[in-house]
Design an enzyme around this catalytic site. Structure first.
Site, short mmCIF file in Angstrom:
data_model
loop_
_atom_site.label_atom_id
_atom_site.label_comp_id
_atom_site.label_asym_id
_atom_site.label_seq_id
_atom_site.Cartn_x
_atom_site.Cartn_y
_atom_site.Cartn_z
N SER A 90 0.79 -1.40 -0.01
CA SER A 90 0.00 -0.17 0.09
C SER A 90 0.92 1.18 0.01
CB SER A 90 -1.09 0.03 1.26
OG SER A 90 -1.95 0.86 1.03
N HIS A 240 -7.38 -5.91 0.67
CA HIS A 240 -6.32 -5.22 0.36
C HIS A 240 -5.34 -5.60 1.42
CE1 HIS A 240 -3.90 -1.39 -0.06
NE2 HIS A 240 -4.14 -1.07 1.12
#
Length: 262
Positions: A90, A240
């Protein structure tokens, strides 16, 4: 800026040694969030999990991807871990990409986890803008921290993520540079304008979660332009936080990729 580092390695390193692996966490995380993959890789390689600026136990300061990439480079050099293989999730993935693009000789290979070199990411955290002005009681334990955050953060997962960033016990408060992070959110969610023709020619692996929106087919052209030797793997059923949702499959992909690097 030198970053806080948690280092692990094999009990009996081989004389020839393998290139170290640098691990970079995502927004509001810290190096230990990648603990599972670090422990697995550390059986055969030196690993360095870093707290990015304003996170964990690292110093605080204004944030941008060029600045964070320079932090990582400075810390690698201080630790005699340059060059290295760099893995980032990320926000850490964007930092890793920036490092590879601006200092390619420091990055032998690159692993980017569930983020693209583009605008986007992190919008699902749904954090209130005034969270850095949260009023703390005189004492907090873990349960109290959860209850303190509940009116502001509906998501259990996000609330748990943020709770790790609060100093508990007497005189509690934010342990991270939250004002600096909140001020930099447009830059963190964005991606800097890069010089024409810049690219990283090293081996690159992108790993996405099947249920995450942060790497899409629309990102393909810029990924190919900046990282012409990349490949993309998708992990079924993962969101995610790929490394937490499917740790064994994630680690398998990472180890297979590392084994392919000369």
């Amino acid at each position: 800026m030198l970053l806080n580092v948690s280092e692990r390695g094999p009990e009996h390193p081989t004389p020839a040694g393998s290139l170290p692996v640098v691990l970079l966490h995502g927004l509001f995380g810290r190096g230990r969030n990648l603990g599972f993959v670090q422990r697995k890789l550390a059986t055969t390689r030196r690993t360095l999990a870093m707290d990015l600026r304003n996170h964990g136990n690292s110093p605080h300061g204004p944030m941008s991807y060029p600045a964070m990439a320079q932090d990582v480079l400075d810390t690698m050099e201080q630790a005699h871990a340059n060059p290295a293989i760099v893995l980032g999730h990320s926000m850490g993935g964007k930092t890793a990409m920036m490092l590879a693009l601006t200092h390619p000789s420091a990055v032998k290979a690159l692993i980017v986890v569930d983020i693209a070199p583009a605008q986007g990411g992190f919008d699902r955290l749904d954090l209130p803008e005034n969270l850095d002005k949260l009023q703390f009681p005189a004492h907090l334990d873990l349960q109290g921290t959860n209850e303190l955050l509940r009116p502001f953060i509906a998501s259990d997962a996000v609330r748990q993520l943020m709770a790790q960033n609060i100093r508990q016990g007497d005189n509690p408060g934010w342990a991270i540079g939250l004002p600096e992070i909140m001020a930099a959110m447009p830059d963190i969610m964005g991606w800097p304008q890069l010089p024409a023709g810049i690219r990283y020619d090293g081996p690159t692996l992108f790993i996405r979660g099947e249920n995450s929106p942060y790497i899409s087919p629309a990102n393909g052209p810029v990924m190919h332009a900046l990282f012409p030797h990349h490949r993309l793997e998708s992990i079924s059923g993962a969101g995610h936080w790929v490394h937490a949702d499917a740790p064994r499959r994630f680690t398998e992909l990472v180890e297979d990729f590392l084994a392919s690097i000369p």
